[in-house]
Motif scaffolding. Sequence first.
Motif, mmCIF file in Angstrom:
data_model
loop_
_atom_site.group_PDB
_atom_site.id
_atom_site.type_symbol
_atom_site.label_atom_id
_atom_site.label_comp_id
_atom_site.label_asym_id
_atom_site.label_seq_id
_atom_site.Cartn_x
_atom_site.Cartn_y
_atom_site.Cartn_z
ATOM 1 N N LEU A 17 18.171 21.573 89.360
ATOM 2 C CA LEU A 17 17.070 21.391 90.310
ATOM 3 C C LEU A 17 15.740 21.249 89.577
ATOM 4 O O LEU A 17 14.908 20.408 89.928
ATOM 5 C CB LEU A 17 17.020 22.584 91.269
ATOM 6 C CG LEU A 17 18.131 22.679 92.307
ATOM 7 C CD1 LEU A 17 18.026 23.994 93.078
ATOM 8 C CD2 LEU A 17 18.081 21.500 93.267
ATOM 9 N N GLY A 18 15.531 22.083 88.552
ATOM 10 C CA GLY A 18 14.302 21.996 87.783
ATOM 11 C C GLY A 18 14.155 20.646 87.110
ATOM 12 O O GLY A 18 13.070 20.053 87.101
ATOM 13 N N ASP A 19 15.247 20.143 86.556
ATOM 14 C CA ASP A 19 15.227 18.828 85.908
ATOM 15 C C ASP A 19 14.873 17.738 86.914
ATOM 16 O O ASP A 19 14.080 16.828 86.609
ATOM 17 C CB ASP A 19 16.593 18.523 85.287
ATOM 18 C CG ASP A 19 16.896 19.402 84.081
ATOM 19 O OD1 ASP A 19 15.957 20.013 83.542
ATOM 20 O OD2 ASP A 19 18.083 19.478 83.695
ATOM 21 N N GLN A 20 15.445 17.821 88.117
ATOM 22 C CA GLN A 20 15.186 16.801 89.129
ATOM 23 C C GLN A 20 13.744 16.854 89.621
ATOM 24 O O GLN A 20 13.104 15.822 89.827
ATOM 25 C CB GLN A 20 16.156 16.979 90.292
ATOM 26 C CG GLN A 20 17.599 16.623 89.969
ATOM 27 C CD GLN A 20 18.502 16.743 91.180
ATOM 28 O OE1 GLN A 20 18.167 16.276 92.270
ATOM 29 N NE2 GLN A 20 19.644 17.391 91.004
ATOM 30 N N LEU A 21 13.225 18.061 89.819
ATOM 31 C CA LEU A 21 11.833 18.192 90.249
ATOM 32 C C LEU A 21 10.883 17.627 89.201
ATOM 33 O O LEU A 21 9.950 16.875 89.514
ATOM 34 C CB LEU A 21 11.503 19.665 90.502
ATOM 35 C CG LEU A 21 11.983 20.284 91.809
ATOM 36 C CD1 LEU A 21 11.790 21.791 91.770
ATOM 37 C CD2 LEU A 21 11.239 19.682 93.000
ATOM 38 N N ALA A 22 11.102 18.004 87.950
ATOM 39 C CA ALA A 22 10.249 17.525 86.867
ATOM 40 C C ALA A 22 10.311 16.010 86.748
ATOM 41 O O ALA A 22 9.286 15.342 86.552
ATOM 42 C CB ALA A 22 10.659 18.182 85.544
ATOM 43 N N ALA A 23 11.506 15.443 86.900
ATOM 44 C CA ALA A 23 11.666 13.991 86.800
ATOM 45 C C ALA A 23 10.951 13.281 87.949
ATOM 46 O O ALA A 23 10.304 12.243 87.748
ATOM 47 C CB ALA A 23 13.148 13.630 86.795
ATOM 48 N N ALA A 24 11.050 13.849 89.149
ATOM 49 C CA ALA A 24 10.391 13.235 90.309
ATOM 50 C C ALA A 24 8.877 13.266 90.157
ATOM 51 O O ALA A 24 8.177 12.300 90.489
ATOM 52 C CB ALA A 24 10.813 13.963 91.578
ATOM 53 N N LEU A 25 8.339 14.373 89.653
ATOM 54 C CA LEU A 25 6.893 14.476 89.445
ATOM 55 C C LEU A 25 6.431 13.574 88.308
ATOM 56 O O LEU A 25 5.317 13.040 88.336
ATOM 57 C CB LEU A 25 6.510 15.927 89.158
ATOM 58 C CG LEU A 25 6.499 16.847 90.376
ATOM 59 C CD1 LEU A 25 6.592 18.310 89.946
ATOM 60 C CD2 LEU A 25 5.243 16.624 91.210
ATOM 61 N N GLU A 26 7.282 13.391 87.313
ATOM 62 C CA GLU A 26 6.947 12.558 86.161
ATOM 63 C C GLU A 26 6.746 11.093 86.576
ATOM 64 O O GLU A 26 5.991 10.352 85.939
ATOM 65 C CB GLU A 26 8.055 12.655 85.105
ATOM 66 C CG GLU A 26 7.742 11.986 83.791
ATOM 67 C CD GLU A 26 6.616 12.655 83.024
ATOM 68 O OE1 GLU A 26 5.939 11.950 82.251
ATOM 69 O OE2 GLU A 26 6.411 13.871 83.216
ATOM 70 N N GLU A 27 7.416 10.701 87.650
ATOM 71 C CA GLU A 27 7.311 9.319 88.120
ATOM 72 C C GLU A 27 6.005 9.052 88.864
ATOM 73 O O GLU A 27 5.639 7.903 89.109
ATOM 74 C CB GLU A 27 8.490 8.990 89.036
ATOM 75 C CG GLU A 27 9.845 8.972 88.326
ATOM 76 C CD GLU A 27 10.980 8.694 89.276
ATOM 77 O OE1 GLU A 27 10.702 8.501 90.488
ATOM 78 O OE2 GLU A 27 12.142 8.673 88.833
ATOM 79 N N LEU A 28 5.289 10.109 89.229
ATOM 80 C CA LEU A 28 4.049 9.956 89.993
ATOM 81 C C LEU A 28 2.853 9.742 89.079
ATOM 82 O O LEU A 28 2.827 10.199 87.941
ATOM 83 C CB LEU A 28 3.811 11.192 90.861
ATOM 84 C CG LEU A 28 4.927 11.553 91.849
ATOM 85 C CD1 LEU A 28 4.593 12.866 92.553
ATOM 86 C CD2 LEU A 28 5.125 10.440 92.865
ATOM 87 N N THR A 29 1.847 9.047 89.602
ATOM 88 C CA THR A 29 0.604 8.823 88.866
ATOM 89 C C THR A 29 -0.424 9.851 89.317
ATOM 90 O O THR A 29 -0.768 9.894 90.505
ATOM 91 C CB THR A 29 0.046 7.412 89.134
ATOM 92 O OG1 THR A 29 1.021 6.441 88.739
ATOM 93 C CG2 THR A 29 -1.243 7.186 88.359
ATOM 94 N N PRO A 30 -0.911 10.703 88.422
ATOM 95 C CA PRO A 30 -1.904 11.718 88.824
ATOM 96 C C PRO A 30 -3.136 11.088 89.456
ATOM 97 O O PRO A 30 -3.637 10.067 88.988
ATOM 98 C CB PRO A 30 -2.248 12.405 87.493
ATOM 99 C CG PRO A 30 -1.029 12.196 86.638
ATOM 100 C CD PRO A 30 -0.527 10.831 86.998
ATOM 101 N N ALA A 31 -3.604 11.712 90.543
ATOM 102 C CA ALA A 31 -4.788 11.239 91.261
ATOM 103 C C ALA A 31 -5.956 12.172 90.971
ATOM 104 O O ALA A 31 -5.762 13.373 90.749
ATOM 105 C CB ALA A 31 -4.516 11.204 92.760
ATOM 106 N N PRO A 32 -7.182 11.645 90.967
ATOM 107 C CA PRO A 32 -8.356 12.511 90.763
ATOM 108 C C PRO A 32 -8.394 13.632 91.795
ATOM 109 O O PRO A 32 -8.048 13.425 92.965
ATOM 110 C CB PRO A 32 -9.533 11.548 90.941
ATOM 111 C CG PRO A 32 -8.977 10.203 90.604
ATOM 112 C CD PRO A 32 -7.559 10.229 91.097
ATOM 113 N N LEU A 33 -8.805 14.807 91.355
ATOM 114 C CA LEU A 33 -8.894 15.963 92.250
ATOM 115 C C LEU A 33 -10.183 15.851 93.053
ATOM 116 O O LEU A 33 -11.220 16.418 92.701
ATOM 117 C CB LEU A 33 -8.862 17.262 91.449
ATOM 118 C CG LEU A 33 -8.795 18.567 92.262
ATOM 119 C CD1 LEU A 33 -7.507 18.645 93.064
ATOM 120 C CD2 LEU A 33 -8.918 19.779 91.331
ATOM 121 N N THR A 34 -10.113 15.090 94.146
ATOM 122 C CA THR A 34 -11.255 14.893 95.037
ATOM 123 C C THR A 34 -10.851 15.307 96.448
ATOM 124 O O THR A 34 -9.665 15.315 96.788
ATOM 125 C CB THR A 34 -11.701 13.422 95.064
ATOM 126 O OG1 THR A 34 -10.642 12.616 95.617
ATOM 127 C CG2 THR A 34 -12.026 12.920 93.665
#
Length: 256
Positions: A17-34
Amino acid sequence: MSSENHAEFKLSITKALGDQLAAALEELTPAPLTMENIRALRSSPGVYQLYKDGDLVYVGKADRSLPQRIEKHYRKISGRTNILLAQMTFTCLYVDEDFGAVAPERLLINQHRGEGKVPWNYNGFGNNDPGKRRDTTEVDEGHFDHDHPIDLEYKLTGLSAERSPGASLASLLQAVKLQLPYVFRYQSSVDFDGISIELPIGDLTADEVLRVVAQRLPEAWQITALPGYLIMYPKIEDYPSARRCYRSTGVVDILR
């Protein structure tokens, strides 16, 4: 007897589960904290990651609302020194409520800790009001509050415009507490409703307001700026981590 036809097998569901969560988040592009990006999120539970200058510094979870939880971090960082909101980005995943039972943020923390990431998960960043018993504790180097103490130059808006001449200290303290992006804990052991106070016209910094408040406090009262929050009690005391003290007799800066 040969044992080639049998062997032990250990299934680590939590690691998977940890591997899958990390992989899913890795695919996202960080957005500015606004606030614009935070308010665009769906009000659902989930996990999120905060990045500072592109480095992963914190993993957290929201049991009910991702935007509500991430906005708390936005406010906290907005009221700190040695850090800018422009340095911060985030990613998040909506997670089914039932998934909360397996502590998804802990799975992610374990995933990243071995790589030297998520330092804010271990330096006090996620703490709320630590309580009165921690007021006299010295804040160590490396703690979030030590590296990023509260900003006493934070602007407070509308305090003078909303207040009539001779308004009470009690109402001012409540308004200041609501606006500040860090904890302001004080003891209401005197009749603050019976103490009138006036502020200069215009937006004021927290420091400017606290100086005015201190002048109207009874003797022996002290407002203390600790690294991570403000306290106000009817006692003159030297706190190990104090940065500035406001008293009716004046303001004392503590050099560290």
